[in-house]
Write a protein that holds these residues in place. Structure first.
Motif, PDB file in Angstrom:
ATOM      1  N   LYS A  59       0.838  -1.210   0.000  1.00 34.30           N
ATOM      2  CA  LYS A  59       0.000   0.000   0.000  1.00 34.30           C
ATOM      3  C   LYS A  59       0.869   1.255   0.000  1.00 34.30           C
ATOM      4  O   LYS A  59       0.556   2.240  -0.667  1.00 34.30           O
ATOM      5  N   GLU A  60       1.952   1.213   0.771  1.00 33.81           N
ATOM      6  CA  GLU A  60       2.864   2.361   0.812  1.00 33.81           C
ATOM      7  C   GLU A  60       3.493   2.608  -0.558  1.00 33.81           C
ATOM      8  O   GLU A  60       3.642   3.755  -0.979  1.00 33.81           O
ATOM      9  N   GLU A  61       3.864   1.526  -1.228  1.00 38.44           N
ATOM     10  CA  GLU A  61       4.455   1.669  -2.562  1.00 38.44           C
ATOM     11  C   GLU A  61       3.429   2.245  -3.538  1.00 38.44           C
ATOM     12  O   GLU A  61       3.763   3.087  -4.368  1.00 38.44           O
ATOM     13  N   ALA A  62       2.183   1.793  -3.461  1.00 35.82           N
ATOM     14  CA  ALA A  62       1.130   2.326  -4.332  1.00 35.82           C
ATOM     15  C   ALA A  62       0.921   3.818  -4.051  1.00 35.82           C
ATOM     16  O   ALA A  62       0.782   4.616  -4.986  1.00 35.82           O
ATOM     17  N   ALA A  63       0.910   4.201  -2.786  1.00 35.04           N
ATOM     18  CA  ALA A  63       0.761   5.613  -2.428  1.00 35.04           C
ATOM     19  C   ALA A  63       1.944   6.426  -2.936  1.00 35.04           C
ATOM     20  O   ALA A  63       1.781   7.559  -3.412  1.00 35.04           O
ATOM     21  N   ARG A  64       3.138   5.864  -2.855  1.00 39.65           N
ATOM     22  CA  ARG A  64       4.342   6.541  -3.364  1.00 39.65           C
ATOM     23  C   ARG A  64       4.212   6.764  -4.876  1.00 39.65           C
ATOM     24  O   ARG A  64       4.531   7.832  -5.397  1.00 39.65           O
ATOM     25  N   PHE A  65       3.718   5.751  -5.578  1.00 37.79           N
ATOM     26  CA  PHE A  65       3.539   5.874  -7.024  1.00 37.79           C
ATOM     27  C   PHE A  65       2.479   6.924  -7.346  1.00 37.79           C
ATOM     28  O   PHE A  65       2.645   7.728  -8.266  1.00 37.79           O
ATOM     29  N   ALA A  66       1.384   6.947  -6.587  1.00 39.67           N
ATOM     30  CA  ALA A  66       0.344   7.958  -6.790  1.00 39.67           C
ATOM     31  C   ALA A  66       0.932   9.366  -6.622  1.00 39.67           C
ATOM     32  O   ALA A  66       0.607  10.277  -7.394  1.00 39.67           O
ATOM     33  N   ARG A  67       1.781   9.537  -5.624  1.00 35.87           N
ATOM     34  CA  ARG A  67       2.409  10.857  -5.416  1.00 35.87           C
ATOM     35  C   ARG A  67       3.333  11.221  -6.579  1.00 35.87           C
ATOM     36  O   ARG A  67       3.392  12.382  -6.999  1.00 35.87           O
ATOM     37  N   LYS A  68       4.032  10.236  -7.125  1.00 35.88           N
ATOM     38  CA  LYS A  68       4.919  10.488  -8.273  1.00 35.88           C
ATOM     39  C   LYS A  68       4.090  10.931  -9.490  1.00 35.88           C
ATOM     40  O   LYS A  68       4.458  11.872 -10.186  1.00 35.88           O
ATOM     41  N   ILE A  69       2.992  10.237  -9.729  1.00 36.21           N
ATOM     42  CA  ILE A  69       2.102  10.610 -10.835  1.00 36.21           C
ATOM     43  C   ILE A  69       1.554  12.017 -10.608  1.00 36.21           C
ATOM     44  O   ILE A  69       1.545  12.852 -11.525  1.00 36.21           O
ATOM     45  N   ALA A  70       1.097  12.290  -9.392  1.00 39.71           N
ATOM     46  CA  ALA A  70       0.533  13.601  -9.063  1.00 39.71           C
ATOM     47  C   ALA A  70       1.556  14.711  -9.270  1.00 39.71           C
ATOM     48  O   ALA A  70       1.215  15.787  -9.780  1.00 39.71           O
ATOM     49  N   GLN A  71       2.806  14.471  -8.896  1.00 40.43           N
ATOM     50  CA  GLN A  71       3.848  15.475  -9.090  1.00 40.43           C
ATOM     51  C   GLN A  71       4.060  15.755 -10.573  1.00 40.43           C
ATOM     52  O   GLN A  71       4.197  16.905 -10.987  1.00 40.43           O
ATOM     53  N   GLY A  72       4.053  14.698 -11.385  1.00 39.81           N
ATOM     54  CA  GLY A  72       4.187  14.881 -12.830  1.00 39.81           C
ATOM     55  C   GLY A  72       3.035  15.674 -13.410  1.00 39.81           C
ATOM     56  O   GLY A  72       3.230  16.543 -14.272  1.00 39.81           O
ATOM     57  N   LEU A  73       1.825  15.399 -12.938  1.00 37.26           N
ATOM     58  CA  LEU A  73       0.659  16.156 -13.406  1.00 37.26           C
ATOM     59  C   LEU A  73       0.736  17.616 -12.979  1.00 37.26           C
ATOM     60  O   LEU A  73       0.365  18.516 -13.741  1.00 37.26           O
ATOM     61  N   GLU A  74       1.235  17.858 -11.784  1.00 35.40           N
ATOM     62  CA  GLU A  74       1.406  19.234 -11.333  1.00 35.40           C
ATOM     63  C   GLU A  74       2.409  19.964 -12.225  1.00 35.40           C
ATOM     64  O   GLU A  74       2.173  21.109 -12.631  1.00 35.40           O
ATOM     65  N   ASP A  75       3.501  19.289 -12.566  1.00 34.10           N
ATOM     66  CA  ASP A  75       4.498  19.885 -13.471  1.00 34.10           C
ATOM     67  C   ASP A  75       3.884  20.170 -14.841  1.00 34.10           C
ATOM     68  O   ASP A  75       4.122  21.230 -15.428  1.00 34.10           O
ATOM     69  N   ASP A  76       3.082  19.218 -15.338  1.00 31.39           N
ATOM     70  CA  ASP A  76       2.421  19.414 -16.637  1.00 31.39           C
ATOM     71  C   ASP A  76       1.459  20.595 -16.589  1.00 31.39           C
ATOM     72  O   ASP A  76       1.380  21.387 -17.524  1.00 31.39           O
ATOM     73  N   PHE A  77       0.719  20.709 -15.499  1.00 30.91           N
ATOM     74  CA  PHE A  77      -0.230  21.814 -15.346  1.00 30.91           C
ATOM     75  C   PHE A  77       0.506  23.147 -15.330  1.00 30.91           C
ATOM     76  O   PHE A  77       0.105  24.105 -16.006  1.00 30.91           O
ATOM     77  N   GLU A  78       1.582  23.209 -14.576  1.00 31.81           N
ATOM     78  CA  GLU A  78       2.363  24.451 -14.488  1.00 31.81           C
ATOM     79  C   GLU A  78       2.987  24.817 -15.831  1.00 31.81           C
ATOM     80  O   GLU A  78       3.196  25.983 -16.124  1.00 31.81           O
ATOM     81  N   ALA A  79       3.269  23.789 -16.663  1.00 30.25           N
ATOM     82  CA  ALA A  79       3.842  24.025 -17.992  1.00 30.25           C
ATOM     83  C   ALA A  79       2.748  24.267 -19.039  1.00 30.25           C
ATOM     84  O   ALA A  79       3.037  24.332 -20.236  1.00 30.25           O
ATOM     85  N   HIS A  80       1.490  24.382 -18.581  1.00 26.45           N
ATOM     86  CA  HIS A  80       0.334  24.657 -19.447  1.00 26.45           C
ATOM     87  C   HIS A  80       0.119  23.571 -20.498  1.00 26.45           C
ATOM     88  O   HIS A  80      -0.308  23.856 -21.615  1.00 26.45           O
ATOM     89  N   ARG A  81       0.391  22.310 -20.128  1.00 28.30           N
ATOM     90  CA  ARG A  81       0.166  21.200 -21.048  1.00 28.30           C
ATOM     91  C   ARG A  81      -1.296  20.754 -21.059  1.00 28.30           C
ATOM     92  O   ARG A  81      -1.703  20.025 -21.952  1.00 28.30           O
ATOM     93  N   PHE A  82      -2.065  21.155 -20.052  1.00 24.14           N
ATOM     94  CA  PHE A  82      -3.488  20.830 -20.032  1.00 24.14           C
ATOM     95  C   PHE A  82      -4.238  21.816 -19.149  1.00 24.14           C
ATOM     96  O   PHE A  82      -3.661  22.462 -18.291  1.00 24.14           O
ATOM     97  N   GLU A  83      -5.553  21.879 -19.394  1.00 20.50           N
ATOM     98  CA  GLU A  83      -6.464  22.671 -18.574  1.00 20.50           C
ATOM     99  C   GLU A  83      -7.513  21.795 -17.905  1.00 20.50           C
ATOM    100  O   GLU A  83      -8.101  22.185 -16.909  1.00 20.50           O
TER     101      GLU A  83
END
Length: 143
Positions: free
Chosen positions: A61-85
């Protein structure tokens, strides 16, 4: 491509696409893997006395949560780079919950659709149609 982003994920794999509002064409932005999330408990914990099944399950479960955080960080970077709305998310229920917890508030506000489905193994050639059908089902009034 368009101003939409589609995340299709489970606890061990994620694919992130850019697309248009009609979800007609998908362009793969990135693919991520986290094999530890999908590993069986016996593979995660070896030679550690005193660690029972519950402890090793918690590690998964901890590993799955870690992966979710990694995905979320990438999405945050994409959002800040205006790759999606606008963001669409498809994941099995448990992992969808982890993603919700991990998403930054700004990114969370961009979510226009969530699907409690494991579509990570859906062929890319069919994925757009599957998502469109899911959106139509969600938009349909109750019978």
């Amino acid at each position: 491509m368009g101003n939409h982003c589609l995340l299709v994920a489970d606890a061990a794999h994620a694919r992130i696409y850019t697309t248009d509002a009609a979800i007609r064409e998908l362009e793969l932005l990135r693919e991520l893997e986290h094999p530890l999330s999908g590993a069986y408990a016996r593979d995660l914990v070896t030679d550690q006395e005193g660690m029972g099944w519950e402890s090793s399950r918690d590690l998964g479960k901890e590993e799955a949560a870690r992966f979710a955080r990694k995905i979320a960080q990438g999405l945050e970077d994409d959002f800040e780079a205006h790759r999606f709305e606008h963001l669409l998310i498809a994941a099995p229920p448990t992992f969808l919950g982890l993603l919700r917890l991990a998403l930054d508030e700004r990114v969370r506000r961009t979510v226009v659709a969530e699907f409690n489905h494991d579509w990570i193994h859906t062929p890319e050639s069919r994925l757009g149609a599957v998502v469109r059908a899911g959106m139509e089902k969600e938009a349909a009034p109750p019978a």
